[in-house]
Enzyme design. Structure first.
Site, PDB file in Angstrom:
ATOM      1  N   ASP A   1       0.660  -1.323  -0.075  1.00 12.90           N
ATOM      2  CA  ASP A   1      -0.083   0.020   0.000  1.00 12.90           C
ATOM      3  C   ASP A   1       0.863   1.336  -0.058  1.00 12.90           C
ATOM      4  OD1 ASP A   1      -1.706  -2.136   0.811  1.00 12.90           O
ATOM      5  OD2 ASP A   1      -2.107  -1.172   2.746  1.00 12.90           O
TER       6      ASP A   1
HETATM    7  N1  DQQ Z   1      -2.275  -3.845   3.814  1.00 10.07           N
HETATM    8  C1  DQQ Z   1      -3.751  -3.816   3.785  1.00 10.07           C
HETATM    9  C2  DQQ Z   1      -4.161  -3.023   4.832  1.00 10.07           C
HETATM   10  C3  DQQ Z   1      -3.028  -3.149   6.097  1.00 10.07           C
HETATM   11  C4  DQQ Z   1      -1.802  -3.271   5.033  1.00 10.07           C
HETATM   12  C5  DQQ Z   1      -4.365  -3.215   2.344  1.00 10.07           C
HETATM   13  C6  DQQ Z   1      -0.870  -4.270   5.458  1.00 10.07           C
HETATM   14  O1  DQQ Z   1      -5.390  -3.122   5.366  1.00 10.07           O
HETATM   15  O2  DQQ Z   1      -3.034  -1.985   6.861  1.00 10.07           O
HETATM   16  O3  DQQ Z   1      -3.519  -3.752   1.324  1.00 10.07           O
HETATM   17  O4  DQQ Z   1       0.417  -3.990   4.682  1.00 10.07           O
END
Ligand code: DQQ
Length: 550
Positions: free
Chosen positions: A29
Site C-alpha cells: 500500500d
Molecule cells: N495492507 C492492507 C491494509 C493493511 C496493510 C491493504 C498491511 O489493510 O494496513 O492492502 O500491509
C-alpha cells in the site's frame, strides 16, 4: 548529500522504467502521501527482508520534487514498541494548519496481535526530507472498540477538521460478516473518541480497508480541495478497498461534517453498477491534496500477476501506478482521472499518425518508438452510432464479455484500439479496446483490457478486465491513452472517465522486440483522427548513501 543511482539490471525485463518501485523486496500500500516544504513524500508498506509479504512490515520512505524522479531514504517507521512490535501497517498524514506540522496516524500490530492506531511526528520538522520520525509517548491512541474484531481495526485516513475545530478520521474494520468503517474524533490529535453513530457498514465484503474520505468540487473544476473543506461547493468521495474483492470502490455523496453523517447517492450493490476507481489490477489507493498545484492526487498499489516463486527470483514484488489527478466530472456522477502532467517530462521521440482510416480487419504498426516503454494517445473518429449492435447490458458481465476473445472477434463499431507489448507476429499482445453498442434508450461503450494473449507463459494470472459505460448519443470521437512500461499498462478511456490497469509479463515482446499496433475489427471503419506516441525515458531513482547499498 551523496546519492547512489539505481539502474534497471539487464536481466530484469519486467522491472519498470518510470513507475515507482521499491529498490528491492516486497511493496504494497501507498501510505501518507503529502507535499511538505517543497518536497513530495511517499511512504509505502514494505517487507525489507523478502519479496513476499512479511510479519514485520515497515514504512519505507522516498521523496521527490516532481512525483516522477525519486530519492529513497531510510525507513521512516519500523516495529519497535509493544504497540507496533509485530508490524507497522497502513495509515495517513495530516498537515495541521498554523503549525504546518505533519502528523502520521498508522496501524500497529501489537504484542497481542491486536490492531491499534498510533501517532508519529517528525523529529525535526524543519528538515524538508522529514528523515526521522518519533512515536508519541501516549501510543496507542486508539484501541479496537466494542463491535469491532481486535485483529480487524486498521488504516486511519487523513483527518479532516470540522467547524467545531475537532479532527475526524475514519478507520476500516470488520465484525463477523459485516465490513465497517468507524469514525473517531479528537480535539488535540492525541485523545480520540469513537463517534457512537455507525458510519458505514456492508455485508460480505470483508474488512473495509484503507478508507479514503475527501471532498471534490461540484462545478466541473479540475482543481483539488483540501480535505477539511466542507461547504456547498463540494461533494464528498468515500473510497473503500474491500478485502474480499481486492478492489477499490467509491461512493459520491453528502457529508454533514458536524453530524458525522455521510449519505451516499447510491448504495453498494455488489454488481458491475458500482463505481470503481480502476477496473483492473489496483488496490489500497490513497489520495492527498497537493496545495502546491491545487490538485488532488491519487496513489495506488498494483500487485504482481505472476507466481510467488517468480517474485522471489525477481527479488521484488509490487509497484505503484503513475500518480493520477482526480476530480469530479461535469455530470457530478463520476470521478475523472489523468496521469499527473509531470510524467510528460519523460516523453522522448514522438511518432504521429493523422487522419488514417482503419477499415474492418486492419492492423497498423506504430513504429519508430520504444514500444516497451511508451506513452500513447489516440483519438478515434466514430461512424454513426445508430449502426451499433444491440446489447442488453443487464444480461452480461463485462469481465466475462472481455474474456471471450473479444478483441479478435469482429463486431460492427469495434472492437478497435491498441495492441500493446505485442510480439512481431502478434502471438503475444495485450488488447486495449472499445466496442460500442445500442442499449435500451441509449448507447453504451464497452472498454476492455484483454491479457489472455499477453504472454506465451502459462503460469500467469491473465484475468481480463472490462466495464460498460454510457456515452453521449452524439459522440463523434473517443480517446484512449495507455502508459506502457515493460510489465504494466495503465489505460485511460474517454479522457480519463474509465481506467484499467493491467500487469503483463511477455516472453517475446521484451525491449526492442516489443511492438505497438492500432487495430479495428469492427465492420464499420473508424478513423485515427490523431495518434501521438512517445518513447519514454527512464525516471531517476537514487538512494541516499547513508543506507543499505543497492
Ligand atoms: N495492507 C492492507 C491494509 C493493511 C496493510 C491493504 C498491511 O489493510 O494496513 O492492502 O500491509
Amino acid at each position: 548529500m551523496n546519492f547512489i543511482k539505481y539502474k534497471v539490471p539487464k536481466k530484469q525485463p519486467y522491472r519498470t522504467w518510470y513507475h515507482f518501485q521499491s529498490p528491492q523486496n516486497w511493496m504494497n500500500d501507498p501510505n501518507a502521501p503529502m507535499y511538505y516544504k517543497g518536497v513530495y513524500h511517499f511512504f509505502y508498506q514494505h517487507n525489507p527482508h523478502a519479496a513476499t509479504f512479511g510479519d514485520k512490515m515497515v514504512w519505507a520512505h522516498s521523496v521527490s520534487y516532481d512525483l516522477i524522479n525519486w530519492i529513497h531514504l531510510n525507513h521512516a517507521i519500523e516495529p519497535s514498541e509493544p504497540y507496533d512490535i509485530n508490524s507497522c501497517w497502513s495509515g495517513s498524514a495530516t498537515i495541521l494548519p498554523g503549525k504546518e506540522q505533519p502528523l502520521i496516524l498508522y496501524t500497529g500490530i501489537d504484542n497481542n496481535k491486536h490492531q491499534v492506531q498510533n501517532l508519529a511526528m517528525p523529529k525535526n520538522p524543519s528538515d524538508p526530507f522529514l528523515r526521522e520520525w518519533v512515536k508519541h509517548p501516549q501510543n496507542p491512541v486508539m484501541t479496537p472498540p466494542s463491535g469491532v474484531e481486535v485483529n480487524n481495526f486498521r488504516d486511519p485516513s487523513t483527518a479532516s477538521q470540522g467547524k467545531d475545530g475537532k479532527w475526524r478520521v475514519v478507520i476500516g474494520a470488520q465484525n463477523g460478516d459485516e465490513g465497517k468503517v468507524v469514525l473517531y474524533l479528537s480535539e488535540d490529535f492525541v485523545n480520540w473518541t469513537q463517534d457512537p453513530n455507525p458510519f458505514y457498514a456492508t455485508d460480505n465484503t470483508g474488512v473495509c480497508e484503507c478508507p479514503d474520505f475527501f471532498p471534490v468540487y461540484f462545478n466541473g473544476s479540475t482543481n483539488g480541495v483540501d480535505t477539511s473543506l466542507h461547504d456547498p461547493s463540494v461533494r464528498q468521495v468515500f473510497k473503500i478497498s474491500y478485502l474480499c474483492r481486492h478492489e477499490d470502490y467509491y461512493f459520491l455523496g453528502k457529508y454533514v461534517c458536524d453530524e458525522g453523517n455521510f449519505i451516499p447517492d447510491v448504495k453498494f450493490t455488489g454488481t458491475s453498477l458500482d463505481l470503481r476507481l480502476d477496473y483492473g489490477k489496483f488496490y489500497a489507493s490513497k489520495s492527498f491534496f497537493d496545495h502546491a498545484k491545487n490538485r488532488r492526487i491519487l496513489w495506488r498499489w498494483v500487485n504482481e500477476c505472476d507466481t510467488t516463486q517468480d517474485d522471489i527470483e525477481k527479488g521484488w514484488a509490487g509497484l505503484q501506478c503513475i500518480p493520477r489527478q482526480v476530480w469530479l466530472d461535469e455530470s457530478g456522477k463520476r470521478l475523472m482521472h489523468w496521469p499527473i502532467e509531470e510524467v510528460e517530462k519523460l516523453r522522448d521521440k514522438q511518432i504521429s499518425i493523422m487522419g488514417e482510416k482503419l477499415v474492418g480487419g486492419t492492423i497498423l504498426e506504430v513504429s519508430g518508438i520504444t514500444a516497451s516503454q511508451a506513452d500513447v494517445e489516440v483519438l478515434f473518429e466514430l461512424p454513426e452510432l445508430e449502426n451499433a449492435e444491440w446489447l442488453d447490458e443487464s444480461e452480461v458481465d463485462p469481465h466475462l464479455l472481455c474474456s471471450e476473445e473479444y478483441a479478435s472477434r469482429s463486431g460492427i463499431i469495434g472492437p478497435f484500439g491498441l495492441l500493446a507489448l505485442a510480439s512481431e507476429d502478434q502471438a503475444e499482445h495485450t488488447a486495449i479496446f472499445f466496442r460500442i453498442y445500442r442499449a435500451p434508450n441509449r448507447y453504451v461503450c464497452f472498454m476492455c483490457s484483454d491479457q489472455s494473449k499477453s504472454s506465451l507463459r502459462q503460469d500467469l494470472d491473465k484475468t481480463t478486465y472490462g466495464t460498460i459505460f454510457d456515452i453521449d448519443p452524439n459522440l463523434k470521437t473517443i480517446s484512449l491513452r495507455s502508459l506502457i512500461d515493460r510489465s504494466i499498462i495503465e489505460s485511460f478511456g474517454e479522457k480519463g472517465r474509465i481506467c484499467i490497469t493491467a500487469r503483463v509479463y511477455p516472453s517475446l515482446a521484451i525491449d526492442k522486440d516489443a511492438h505497438l499496433y492500432v487495430f479495428n475489427n469492427g465492420s464499420k471503419s473508424v478513423v485515427i483522427s490523431e495518434l501521438n506516441a512517445w518513447s519514454m525515458k527512464q525516471a531517476e531513482f537514487v538512494q541516499e548513501e547513508s543506507i543499505n547499498k543497492l
